[in-house]
Design a protein around this motif. Structure first.
Motif, PDB file in Angstrom:
ATOM      1  N   ILE A   1      -5.948  -2.504   8.794  1.00  0.00           N
ATOM      2  CA  ILE A   1      -5.505  -1.883   7.545  1.00  0.00           C
ATOM      3  C   ILE A   1      -6.684  -1.134   6.947  1.00  0.00           C
ATOM      4  O   ILE A   1      -7.815  -1.627   6.991  1.00  0.00           O
ATOM      5  CB  ILE A   1      -5.024  -2.960   6.554  1.00  0.00           C
ATOM      6  CG1 ILE A   1      -3.952  -3.820   7.214  1.00  0.00           C
ATOM      7  CG2 ILE A   1      -4.486  -2.334   5.282  1.00  0.00           C
ATOM      8  CD1 ILE A   1      -3.485  -4.957   6.342  1.00  0.00           C
ATOM      9  N   PRO A   2      -6.447   0.068   6.399  1.00  0.00           N
ATOM     10  CA  PRO A   2      -7.546   0.812   5.792  1.00  0.00           C
ATOM     11  C   PRO A   2      -8.273  -0.036   4.735  1.00  0.00           C
ATOM     12  O   PRO A   2      -7.644  -0.875   4.078  1.00  0.00           O
ATOM     13  CB  PRO A   2      -6.849   2.004   5.136  1.00  0.00           C
ATOM     14  CG  PRO A   2      -5.580   2.167   5.878  1.00  0.00           C
ATOM     15  CD  PRO A   2      -5.192   0.827   6.404  1.00  0.00           C
TER      16      PRO A   2
ATOM     17  N   PHE B   1       1.210  -7.828  -0.668  1.00  0.00           N
ATOM     18  CA  PHE B   1       1.821  -6.677   0.030  1.00  0.00           C
ATOM     19  C   PHE B   1       3.084  -6.231  -0.688  1.00  0.00           C
ATOM     20  O   PHE B   1       3.309  -5.048  -0.937  1.00  0.00           O
ATOM     21  CB  PHE B   1       2.221  -7.065   1.463  1.00  0.00           C
ATOM     22  CG  PHE B   1       1.084  -7.079   2.460  1.00  0.00           C
ATOM     23  CD1 PHE B   1       0.153  -6.060   2.492  1.00  0.00           C
ATOM     24  CD2 PHE B   1       0.981  -8.109   3.389  1.00  0.00           C
ATOM     25  CE1 PHE B   1      -0.880  -6.072   3.425  1.00  0.00           C
ATOM     26  CE2 PHE B   1      -0.042  -8.127   4.311  1.00  0.00           C
ATOM     27  CZ  PHE B   1      -0.976  -7.110   4.321  1.00  0.00           C
TER      28      PHE B   1
ATOM     29  N   ASP C   1      -7.988  -8.384  -3.900  1.00  0.00           N
ATOM     30  CA  ASP C   1      -8.107  -8.545  -5.349  1.00  0.00           C
ATOM     31  C   ASP C   1      -6.849  -9.180  -5.935  1.00  0.00           C
ATOM     32  O   ASP C   1      -6.914 -10.109  -6.737  1.00  0.00           O
ATOM     33  CB  ASP C   1      -8.320  -7.170  -6.024  1.00  0.00           C
ATOM     34  CG  ASP C   1      -9.705  -6.609  -5.706  1.00  0.00           C
ATOM     35  OD1 ASP C   1     -10.498  -7.368  -5.107  1.00  0.00           O
ATOM     36  OD2 ASP C   1      -9.965  -5.431  -6.029  1.00  0.00           O
TER      37      ASP C   1
ATOM     38  N   LEU D   1       2.436  -4.597  -4.068  1.00  0.00           N
ATOM     39  CA  LEU D   1       1.927  -3.233  -3.899  1.00  0.00           C
ATOM     40  C   LEU D   1       3.053  -2.298  -3.478  1.00  0.00           C
ATOM     41  O   LEU D   1       3.059  -1.119  -3.803  1.00  0.00           O
ATOM     42  CB  LEU D   1       0.801  -3.214  -2.866  1.00  0.00           C
ATOM     43  CG  LEU D   1      -0.500  -3.875  -3.325  1.00  0.00           C
ATOM     44  CD1 LEU D   1      -1.514  -3.924  -2.195  1.00  0.00           C
ATOM     45  CD2 LEU D   1      -1.088  -3.131  -4.517  1.00  0.00           C
TER      46      LEU D   1
ATOM     47  N   ASN E   1      -9.502   0.432   1.749  1.00  0.00           N
ATOM     48  CA  ASN E   1      -9.111   0.410   0.335  1.00  0.00           C
ATOM     49  C   ASN E   1      -7.890  -0.472   0.107  1.00  0.00           C
ATOM     50  O   ASN E   1      -7.779  -1.169  -0.891  1.00  0.00           O
ATOM     51  CB  ASN E   1      -8.869   1.834  -0.189  1.00  0.00           C
ATOM     52  CG  ASN E   1      -7.747   2.536   0.548  1.00  0.00           C
ATOM     53  OD1 ASN E   1      -7.503   2.256   1.730  1.00  0.00           O
ATOM     54  ND2 ASN E   1      -7.063   3.445  -0.124  1.00  0.00           N
ATOM     55  N   ILE E   2      -6.977  -0.476   1.082  1.00  0.00           N
ATOM     56  CA  ILE E   2      -5.788  -1.321   0.942  1.00  0.00           C
ATOM     57  C   ILE E   2      -6.178  -2.784   1.088  1.00  0.00           C
ATOM     58  O   ILE E   2      -5.764  -3.642   0.303  1.00  0.00           O
ATOM     59  CB  ILE E   2      -4.728  -0.926   1.983  1.00  0.00           C
ATOM     60  CG1 ILE E   2      -4.200   0.476   1.674  1.00  0.00           C
ATOM     61  CG2 ILE E   2      -3.595  -1.943   2.000  1.00  0.00           C
ATOM     62  CD1 ILE E   2      -3.142   0.972   2.605  1.00  0.00           C
TER      63      ILE E   2
ATOM     64  N   ALA F   1      -7.553  -3.937  -2.094  1.00  0.00           N
ATOM     65  CA  ALA F   1      -6.521  -4.112  -3.119  1.00  0.00           C
ATOM     66  C   ALA F   1      -5.753  -5.408  -2.888  1.00  0.00           C
ATOM     67  O   ALA F   1      -5.501  -6.173  -3.822  1.00  0.00           O
ATOM     68  CB  ALA F   1      -5.565  -2.916  -3.097  1.00  0.00           C
TER      69      ALA F   1
END
Lengths: 258, 472
Positions: free
Chosen positions: A205-206, A235, A215, A238, A208-209, A212
């Protein structure tokens, strides 16, 4: 089902035929709930029939299981309730059958989720497997249709597969009752905690994801410290899953995870 | 405190969703696929490439091709029907011999030995027992052949290919492509077909599939079609072609049913059930060699015996009713004769007769008993000998003898043709009606699904009768 002890197998735990009792639709009281998930047309209903002794209609076309079938079996004096979920390719979208399967695995609190996959189409089937492993950490992979895989010269190393997925893998040809005793034994071992799974978590998974998700996961765990699948809830949040958001807001979420 | 935390979580997720942008869903999916590819690379080896897919693709190229798809479909339908018709003959006459000619007289013998009053003996043995015996003799053999053949095709993986071939037509008629699957199930039993419509997600398209399922000629109606076609259609051509002609007529009626299904679907989707056609994915499953004996065994146990049991449960009271209406007299005529007389004029308009209409009213519970009821009532009104007495269902040893009785009752080729059409186009049986109600939870749609085919049936038979009489 016939469980025929073959030659040297009599003493093996997998051929504990005496301990198995098929209960058909009698699911009145039970110790464990087992969910049966998988892509359409991978033989879930055949596995279901082999385990329960029922004769759910089976057929070679995707989508023929239209209701959530339930049945049961007894193994070593413990009763198992088996729930045959509609086949889905994924749990990420909003169609009705996917919602049934997703909600049951997430909120139905199955003790063990058995994921039935088509051995000759493993890569495509793994999409669903990896999603389910984000939700639950007690799962068994039933590598079904091994007869077809063999006929097509597909070789599968079940040991490396089990290692990579972090769950037990049982090769089977449910149509011929092959692998079913092993599957039952494995289900009972996972249900009783003899086998502890370390399920694979999605890696590619990239950044930045990933950040997120982490967090959000931390925040969720602050509120619900025992949540086993905070990552999956992250998931879904988001993704903007209204069902989950509603449950959080109304406080019903608590009931489901406790 | 708690509520605040939860609000925090939701607020945070909203912020983060904003930050990571629209690609989240795709990125996640790609991530999963990349993981799957890595895992497969380690654990799966295909030394010879993907052979099977190539073979499957070759078969599919023929079965789903524009040129061969449809002819192959009809050929398969013809072969299945032919095997059913020819194969069911011998066991059917053996069962009839056993149940009607051996056990029935024996039962009558016991009854008179016990000194049962004539009405009790008649009601139980001539009414209830004979209806049940008839249904078993007529239905069991064709079902025991048709259902396994159908299940073998299903296990092989043919049904989704039918759906693929017909998809274009369904789209044109504003219906869902998966209706091809529920339609196919309907050829076995309409109630089963109606339950199978659950695979259609859109409520609009599901309703269309439910309402039009009755146009699939079900197992209770195949024997009627086959018998009437053999007696009347087969007789119009030289004996050597009789088999082909009657088979052709039966297939013709089945195909006509499919045409009505498309037409009605189209009409519904243009009027009361307007809407977009939804798109869907249907995976063409791999061809799998069916497990022959297991399939035969389970389809006989699961489908055949279940459907047969249902037919028996409904036939028994119907047999009782038939016996009663033919033995209770009002004035100097039995109730049945009164009903037949009063329906005769109305029925003439549709190229039918009073006997047929009364038989269909009595047979609402189960279509299987239409033919025996017609025979019994015909004998009753014509007064010819050959039957076993008032209100007793019976079967004659040969199709020829049956034909003679029907001709004596005033039947012509037109009556036969219109009976076949009416058997295709009339209300669903009571089980199907009940199933439709359970699935739709709507009285309105249940009524529509029950009445619509009868109206169509009257319109079609009326038109055929008028045109026929104009030219004949």
């Amino acid at each position: 089902m016939e469980v025929k002890p073959k030659s040297a197998c009599d003493s093996c735990a997998h051929f504990n035929a005496a301990g198995l009792k098929k209960l058909g639709v009698d699911t009145s009281s039970f110790d464990h709930v087992i969910a049966l998930a998988g892509n359409p047309n991978t033989g879930k209903s055949t596995v279901f029939n082999a385990l329960t002794g029922l004769r759910q209609h089976t057929g070679n076309w995707p989508g023929k299981t239209v209701t959530r079938a339930e049945g049961g079996f007894e193994y070593n004096n413990e009763k198992y309730k088996l729930v045959d979920l509609p086949g889905t390719y994924s749990l990420l979208s909003t169609s009705e059958d996917e919602e049934v399967a997703r909600n049951f695995i997430l909120f139905g609190k199955p003790t063990v989720t058995v994921i039935v996959v088509d051995a000759s189409r493993l890569e495509r089937n793994l999409n669903l497997v990896l999603q389910i492993l984000e939700i639950t950490d007690r799962a068994v992979l039933c590598l079904n249709l091994m007869d077809e895989a063999k006929r097509n010269d597909i070789e599968i190393n079940t040991r490396t597969l089990a290692r990579d997925l972090g769950i037990p893998v049982v090769p089977a040809s449910a149509r011929y009752n092959e692998g079913i005793p092993e599957l039952i034994q494995t289900i009972s071992e996972v249900a009783n905690g003899t086998i502890v799974c370390k399920p694979h978590r999605i890696k590619n998974i990239p950044k930045n994801i990933e950040k997120a998700v982490e967090d959000l996961s931390v925040e969720i765990l602050k509120e619900y410290p025992d949540m086993p699948n905070s990552r999956w809830i992250a998931f879904r949040l988001l993704e903007g899953d209204q069902h989950i958001i509603n449950l959080l807001q109304t406080g019903e979420f608590e009931e489901y995870i406790s | 405190m708690k509520q605040k935390n939860i609000d925090n979580i939701i607020a945070l997720s909203n912020d983060l969703r904003w930050q990571i942008g629209d690609e989240f869903h795709d990125n996640l999916a790609e991530g999963i696929y990349a993981d799957a590819a890595e895992i497969v690379k380690v654990s799966v080896h295909k030394p010879n490439g993907d052979n099977r897919l190539r073979l499957d693709a070759k078969i599919d190229k023929i079965i789903t091709s524009k040129t061969w798809g449809f002819p192959l479909m009809f050929l398969i339908l013809a072969v299945v029907l032919w095997l059913t018709i020819v194969g069911a003959n011998y066991p059917s006459s053996m069962l009839a011999e056993l149940l009607l000619n051996t056990i029935h007289p024996a039962l009558k013998g016991y009854a008179s030995a016990l000194g049962l009053p004539w009405w009790l003996d008649g009601f139980l043995i001539d009414g209830v027992y004979m209806a049940v015996a008839w249904v078993i003799a007529v239905m069991l053999p064709p079902m025991a052949i048709f259902f396994p053949l159908f299940t073998l095709l299903e296990d092989f993986g043919y049904l989704p290919r039918v759906a693929f071939n017909l998809d274009h037509l369904f789209k044109l008629s504003g219906a869902h492509g998966k209706q091809a699957l529920t339609m196919s199930m309907g050829f076995g039993c309409n109630a089963a077909g109606v339950v199978a419509t659950r695979i259609i997600d859109s409520p609009r398209e599901r309703l269309i599939a439910i309402i039009t399922n009755n146009f699939s000629l079900c197992n209770g109606r195949w024997p009627t079609q086959i018998l009437i076609a053999t007696i009347f259609i087969g007789a119009t051509v030289p004996a050597s072609f009789a088999g082909i002609a009657s088979l052709g007529a039966v297939i013709g009626v089945a195909v006509l049913g499919i045409c009505f299904m498309f037409l009605t679907s189209w009409a519904l989707s243009k009027t009361v059930l307007k809407g977009e056609v939804s798109t869907f994915n249907l995976e063409l499953p791999p061809y799998r060699p069916p497990r022959f004996w297991k399939t035969i065994y389970t389809s006989i146990i699961d489908r055949t015996l279940i459907v047969l049991w249902r037919a028996i449960v409904f036939a028994a009271p119907a047999g009782a009713v038939i016996w009663l209406i033919s033995n209770i007299h009002v004035g100097d005529l039995s109730i049945a004769a009164w009903m037949i007389d009063s329906f005769d004029g109305f029925a003439f308009l549709f190229g039918l007769n009073g006997v047929i209409l009364v038989a269909y009213i009595v047979a609402i519970p189960a279509n299987e008993i239409v033919i025996p009821t017609i025979l019994m009532l015909t004998v009753l009104v014509t007064g010819i000998s050959g039957g076993a007495g008032a209100g007793v269902m019976f079967e004659l040893d040969s199709a020829n003898a049956t034909g003679e009785i029907l001709r004596a009752g005033g039947w012509t080729l037109l009556t036969a043709v219109n009976l076949m059409l009416f058997s295709l186009l009339h209300n669903p049986c009571s089980t199907t009606i009940y199933t439709i109600y359970k699935e739709t939870k709507s009285v309105k749609w249940t009524v529509v699904a029950s009445i619509l085919p009868v109206i169509l049936g009257f319109v079609v038979t009326f038109l055929v009768a008028q045109v026929w009489r104009l030219f004949a």
